[in-house]
Design an enzyme around this catalytic site. Structure first.
Site: not given
Ligand code: GLP
Length: 293
Positions: A96, A165, A167, A172
């Site tokens: 990313d 979270n 990811h 996400e």
């Protein structure tokens, strides 16, 4: 999914480095993808560009940013310095990149990958690819990134961290399991977590480009590393929770060769720890030696 629980973060790095070293060794000297597949329909010039101007003959690694894989990279770098691993011909693809950060910004993933992977592992920079978050046409850049991965012959081993979270990459919660490399909006939690790398929260970009979950799932092996109590909840949801886009890392449950390497703190909310340890102690002989935890 194989769950490997080791005593501490250092042992996580050693285990992951051994797996990556084995992947590098087994891929060394194999025929270039253009010679074996020829399926992409790409021109020789395209293939040559994808492999950095030369035919790719080594392992194709998927590399992650964040703190979690740093111990793995440090251990790999030590082995490279000691002459135990030859990284000539190895290619790497990052997961990313932030949107709109100049590649020369010290916290762009272009810079982070150069500092933590390309230089210490002695990789040829022409073989190291990071999504282009500064492109005028992001959609075209995302398609081009997918093409480059295909033309390199696909990713042999994708190293992953996990966000608090759930990811992976920057996929996400609610990311599609079929998603490809694309533009995403970062979750507020992710921006807060990553603000430590920037001067302030305001400086953390709002958007990013990330390989999709569908892209990640095409890698031949997935190897996720995590340590510390802050990751325990995400790890438990990934490993023992339902397959659900709200926890993108649960996509690993779909992969036939996924390994999760965690320390005791990150394993603290798992319910089947005794079983995972029993499996580790009783690996069938034909499963290969792998790395000792
Ligand atoms: N995009 C990266 C992920 O690839 C990484 O796995 C995750 C966890 O980071 P850390 O390892 O620093 O906790 O967050 C970052 O935002």
């Amino acid at each position: 999914m194989k769950i490997v629980i080791v005593p501490d973060a250092e042992a996580v790095g050693r285990y992951a480095a051994e797996r990556i070293a084995a992947t590098i060794r087994s891929a060394a000297g194999r025929p270039a993808p253009s010679a074996v597949s020829g399926a992409s329909g790409a021109s020789t010039a395209d293939r040559s560009a994808a492999s950095g101007g030369r035919e790719a003959t080594g392992a194709v690694l998927g590399v992650a940013t964040g703190s979690s894989p740093l111990g793995t990279y440090a251990e790999l770098a030590r082995r490279v310095r000691a002459g135990e691993i030859d990284t000539a011909g190895v290619s790497a693809f990052a997961l990313d990149e932030y949107l709109g950060l100049d590649p020369t910004h010290p916290e762009s993933y272009h810079s982070v990958i150069r500092r933590s992977v390309t230089e210490p592992l002695g990789l040829d920079p022409r073989r190291v690819h990071v999504p282009d978050g500064a492109a005028a046409d992001i959609r075209a850049a995302c398609l081009d990134y997918e093409r480059r991965i295909r033309e390199a012959g696909g990713i042999d081993l994708q190293l992953l961290g996990i966000g608090a979270n759930g990811h992976i990459g920057f996929n996400e919660p609610t990311s599609s399991f079929a998603s490809r490399t694309r533009l995403k909006t970062l979750a507020p939690r992710t921006r807060i977590d990553n603000a430590r790398f920037f001067g302030s929260l305001d400086e953390v970009p709002l958007h990013c480009v990330t390989q999709g979950l569908g892209t990640i799932l095409e890698a031949r092996q997935l190897l996720l590393v995590a340590h510390g109590e802050a990751k325990a909840d995400a790890v438990a949801r990934m490993v023992e929770g339902p397959l659900a886009a709200v926890c993108p890392a649960s996509a690993l449950q779909l992969h036939p060769d996924a390994t999760v390497v965690i320390d005791r703190a990150a394993s603290s909310l798992l319910r089947l720890t005794d079983y995972y340890e029993h499996v580790q102690r009783n690996l069938p002989e034909h499963a290969g030696t792998g790395a000792a935890p």
